[in-house]
Design an enzyme around this catalytic site. Sequence first.
Site, PDB file in Angstrom:
ATOM      1  N   CYS A 298       0.806  -1.222   0.000  1.00 34.96           N
ATOM      2  CA  CYS A 298       0.000   0.000   0.000  1.00 34.96           C
ATOM      3  C   CYS A 298       0.840   1.274   0.000  1.00 34.96           C
ATOM      4  O   CYS A 298       0.318   2.356  -0.251  1.00 34.96           O
ATOM      5  CB  CYS A 298      -0.953  -0.005   1.190  1.00 34.96           C
ATOM      6  SG  CYS A 298      -2.061  -1.430   1.221  1.00 34.96           S
TER       7      CYS A 298
ATOM      8  N   HIS B  48      -3.228   7.117   2.366  1.00 36.89           N
ATOM      9  CA  HIS B  48      -3.680   5.842   1.825  1.00 36.89           C
ATOM     10  C   HIS B  48      -5.051   5.519   2.397  1.00 36.89           C
ATOM     11  O   HIS B  48      -5.279   5.606   3.608  1.00 36.89           O
ATOM     12  CB  HIS B  48      -2.676   4.745   2.174  1.00 36.89           C
ATOM     13  CG  HIS B  48      -3.200   3.361   1.996  1.00 36.89           C
ATOM     14  ND1 HIS B  48      -3.815   2.944   0.831  1.00 36.89           N
ATOM     15  CD2 HIS B  48      -3.223   2.293   2.843  1.00 36.89           C
ATOM     16  CE1 HIS B  48      -4.183   1.681   0.965  1.00 36.89           C
ATOM     17  NE2 HIS B  48      -3.845   1.276   2.180  1.00 36.89           N
TER      18      HIS B  48
ATOM     19  N   ASN C 270     -10.236  -0.251   0.009  1.00 34.47           N
ATOM     20  CA  ASN C 270      -8.779  -0.161   0.053  1.00 34.47           C
ATOM     21  C   ASN C 270      -8.229  -0.703  -1.266  1.00 34.47           C
ATOM     22  O   ASN C 270      -8.278  -1.903  -1.520  1.00 34.47           O
ATOM     23  CB  ASN C 270      -8.250  -0.980   1.230  1.00 34.47           C
ATOM     24  CG  ASN C 270      -6.736  -0.954   1.358  1.00 34.47           C
ATOM     25  OD1 ASN C 270      -6.022  -0.588   0.431  1.00 34.47           O
ATOM     26  ND2 ASN C 270      -6.237  -1.383   2.507  1.00 34.47           N
TER      27      ASN C 270
END
Length: 319
Positions: A111, A247, A277
């Site tokens: 990520c 993020h 996500n």
Amino acid sequence: MAARIIGTGRALPEHVVTNDFLSTIVDTNDEWIRERTGIRERRIAREETTSSLAANAAKNALENAGITNLEVDLIIVATFTPDNYMPSTACMVQQEIGAVNAVCFDINAACTGFLYALSSAYAYIQSGMCKHALVIGAETISKVIDWTDRGTCILFGDGAGAVVLEEDKTGKMTFVQGSDGSRGEVLTCKGRNANNLFTAKEEEETAIYMEGQEVFKFAVKKVPECIEQLMEQTNSDYTDIKYFCLHQANKRIISSVAKRLKQPEDKFPVNLDKYGNTSAASIPILLDELYRSGQIEKGDKIIVSGFGGGLTWGAALIE
């Protein structure tokens, strides 16, 4: 020589999967998911692939930047869900968009991947090795999900985002990054085991495994730390920062970071309610939405920050 972002783009699968749909396949419900994550729906690939999403995001970013494919001399794709071990996703994007003059490679920092790719492209430009770079975050995480595990299947979505960097004397980017491999076991997605003439084994499960509480504690501690380090390193004032683009993992993490930094939550834009996500794709997707809606303009100062598997983390101050 420095660099600045001159264009952004995104690409998302057409298929929308709501929380209500997930409640038909695992023991969960819309209220439970929204309260714990902030996610309402996510995009899941059917015909789309990591490389096709990356290429479409790249095309949109190039059009937005107003440069041609032949002017691109570097393509970096951040992903942990490539279509192939080889060729790289970046090379597949190059073929699709006809960027024949580009050097191409992938980065895997989960990520945090887009942030690592952005800093790498910035370093290439600073060194004089290229003038125009395509930086892409792209994932099809749905193919590595255990759809019977409600702890992970509710979280993730597919998508891609891209930015174009151009050599520019007025551009400013400053980076802070870190990794802690000793804690890597709390968020994993295994590859294939050795399986040959001498070590024949049954294939093991390769789905994402996550210790949610450990990842949460890591994120809410490390992200404020690296942002504070970045602010001190650049002698910046929080009042000068228009947005903190984190993020998009969990709304509670973003709220906790805002609270620890003593900053208003409206400076922390959120789109995870629509996309979930998307790992390395989340920050560039968010940047594209903000830029195209006129919320980010030339000269604005923003901070982007990523965190994820590895464990990895980082932040960048971008003007």
